[in-house]
Scaffold this active site. Structure first.
Site, PDB file in Angstrom:
ATOM      1  N   GLY A 202      40.186  49.406 103.448  1.00 34.60           N
ATOM      2  CA  GLY A 202      39.001  49.352 102.585  1.00 34.60           C
ATOM      3  C   GLY A 202      38.400  47.975 102.545  1.00 34.60           C
ATOM      4  O   GLY A 202      38.751  47.111 103.345  1.00 34.60           O
ATOM      5  N   ASN A 203      37.473  47.765 101.635  1.00 30.17           N
ATOM      6  CA  ASN A 203      36.858  46.444 101.498  1.00 30.17           C
ATOM      7  C   ASN A 203      36.559  46.142 100.031  1.00 30.17           C
ATOM      8  O   ASN A 203      36.791  46.978  99.162  1.00 30.17           O
ATOM      9  CB  ASN A 203      35.601  46.339 102.373  1.00 30.17           C
ATOM     10  CG  ASN A 203      34.564  47.366 101.990  1.00 30.17           C
ATOM     11  OD1 ASN A 203      34.028  47.336 100.889  1.00 30.17           O
ATOM     12  ND2 ASN A 203      34.314  48.321 102.882  1.00 30.17           N
ATOM     13  N   HIS A 204      36.016  44.956  99.778  1.00 28.60           N
ATOM     14  CA  HIS A 204      35.876  44.463  98.398  1.00 28.60           C
ATOM     15  C   HIS A 204      34.624  44.937  97.671  1.00 28.60           C
ATOM     16  O   HIS A 204      34.372  44.504  96.564  1.00 28.60           O
ATOM     17  CB  HIS A 204      35.849  42.928  98.404  1.00 28.60           C
ATOM     18  CG  HIS A 204      37.153  42.306  98.769  1.00 28.60           C
ATOM     19  ND1 HIS A 204      38.299  42.543  98.049  1.00 28.60           N
ATOM     20  CD2 HIS A 204      37.498  41.453  99.762  1.00 28.60           C
ATOM     21  CE1 HIS A 204      39.295  41.858  98.591  1.00 28.60           C
ATOM     22  NE2 HIS A 204      38.833  41.192  99.640  1.00 28.60           N
ATOM     23  N   SER A 205      33.819  45.794  98.283  1.00 29.71           N
ATOM     24  CA  SER A 205      32.540  46.132  97.638  1.00 29.71           C
ATOM     25  C   SER A 205      32.754  46.750  96.255  1.00 29.71           C
ATOM     26  O   SER A 205      33.539  47.684  96.093  1.00 29.71           O
ATOM     27  CB  SER A 205      31.774  47.120  98.521  1.00 29.71           C
ATOM     28  OG  SER A 205      30.596  47.513  97.848  1.00 29.71           O
TER      29      SER A 205
END
Ligand code: C5P
Length: 399
Positions: A202-205
């Site tokens: 995943g990512n930090h958005s």
């Protein structure tokens, strides 16, 4: 226009008499809702005389008219001035312990908050967190003015001048309708690319820029659908939410919605790659091996796909580019190249890095046109940035 002026218990309440007059002289109907403590500073008689409407503080007055729900539902604008640290905290907590907070909780119109308090209270982390919460939820919280406070002290915390509060509020209401009748589809949040039944990449958005765009589009009269990947930002009411987990799911949802979308905004942080193989069972630690190699395959570029198969009748497509500078060029150089590659009508470029872009309350962007030429630079809360982007969308729509 029906304006609600909420007055909380600070000495600057006396200045708000001029704010009520400001709205009345422009021909608006004004309903003043004081908090009980504010009546120690300015009495109900003053508000009744100036507004020409009865005043109450409690949800138990005029119960037969269901005031605590009706006033908020019918309001076109709510202005809370002065907003004390206490009312900011109560609203942030979603409380409904008096008529003003109940009205705020039922309202769907723009809400302007004009804080006034001592500098120490304004700077206190509790107040700062509450203000950040309100801004993230789309409240228009003004910064207090700097100057003389109640006692001998001076600093940040003065109520802005009534005519400045009035002008600020009218600006917000005045720009609300230029997307009326349009359907705006926004993808937001970060995709999760499944690896096995318990893990993902995943990512930090946080999704905050996307939800801020949703709120801004609602304020300007649009119908809004939010295709929501993983996000922590609160979604405003009156938005249709379509959940999407992975990039492939997000692509499916966007393709389903694209025919009915007048404006498409791809704020989502879509993973460029996904695990090549999904393991049906949880990946176990292999005895004797300290490494695990995961093969990735490229995800389809959804934005590119949307721009190359546009709906026949006018559709405006906006992309985002989170960039960092490198040895090849700066952020704008990469943004310009991306604008040309992606084929969107607008590309919103922001620099990402530590404390920039992801998860922060503020953003700083450059908006490029379809040829990669900068149209403007905007910094501010993500809601302010959202409005700057929609200013450009509305400009293209009006062509
Ligand atoms: O190529 P890059 O990921 O930097 O492009 C960012 C823009 O493209 C964003 O608007 C993002 O939502 C979109 N995007 C996409 N599909 C991908 C990757 C990004 O639509 N696979």
């Amino acid at each position: 226009m029906r304006v609600v002026v909420g007055v909380s218990g600070g000495i600057a309440a006396y200045k708000v008499a001029h704010l009520v007059r400001f709205f009345k002289e422009l021909g608006h109907s004004v309903k003043v809702i004081p908090t009980q403590t504010s009546l120690n500073f300015v009495g109900a008689a003053t508000w009744e005389a100036l507004s020409g409407q009865p005043v109450s503080t409690s949800v138990f007055d005029a119960v037969d008219e269901v005031q605590h729900v009706r006033i908020g539902q019918e309001a076109d604008l709510i202005v809370i001035a002065p907003a004390t640290a206490d009312i900011v905290a109560r609203i942030a907590a979603g409380r409904t312990d008096d008529l003003l907070t109940a009205t705020v909780l039922t309202a769907t119109c723009p809400i302007v908050v004009a804080p006034a308090m001592h500098t120490e209270m304004w700077n206190n982390p509790a107040t700062a967190a509450n203000v950040a919460t309100l801004r993230a939820r789309g409240f228009h919280v003004m910064d207090p003015a700097v100057g003389r406070l109640t006692g001998k002290d001076s600093g940040a915390g003065r109520l802005p001048e009534p005519q400045d509060i009035g002008a600020f509020a009218l600006d917000i209401v005045g720009r609300t309708k230029d997307l009326a009748g349009m359907h705006v589809v926004i993808s937001a949040g970060g995709t999760r690319e499944p690896l096995d039944p318990v893990r993902y990449l995943g990512n930090h958005s946080s999704g905050l820029q996307g939800t801020s765009l949703a709120r801004a589009a609602l304020e300007r009269g649009a119908r809004v659908t939010l295709v929501a990947a993983s996000m922590t930002a609160p979604v405003p009411g009156n938005v249709t939410v379509v959940p999407a987990g992975s990039a492939l799911e997000l692509r499916e949802r966007m393709l389903e919605l694209k025919q009915d979308a007048d404006v498409i905004i791809m704020t989502a942080a879509v993973a460029d790659f996904r695990p090549a193989h999904y393991a049906d069972a949880k990946i176990k630690k292999a005895d004797g091996s300290d490494e695990l190699t995961i093969s990735l395959v490229k995800n389809p570029d959804i934005l590119k796909e949307l721009t190359s198969a546009r709906r026949e009748s006018g559709q405006i497509i906006v992309g985002f580019a989170a960039e960092t500078g490198d040895s090849q060029g700066d952020v704008l150089y990469h943004g310009r190249n991306k604008a040309l590659r992606k084929g969107a009508d607008l590309l919103v470029v922001n620099e990402v890095g530590e404390a920039k872009g992801f998860g922060t309350a503020d953003n700083s962007v450059v908006i490029l046109d379809n040829e990669g030429e900068p149209l403007g630079e905007t910094s501010g809360t993500k809601l302010e940035v959202a409005h700057a982007i929609l200013d450009q969308v509305a400009r293209i729509a009006a062509r």
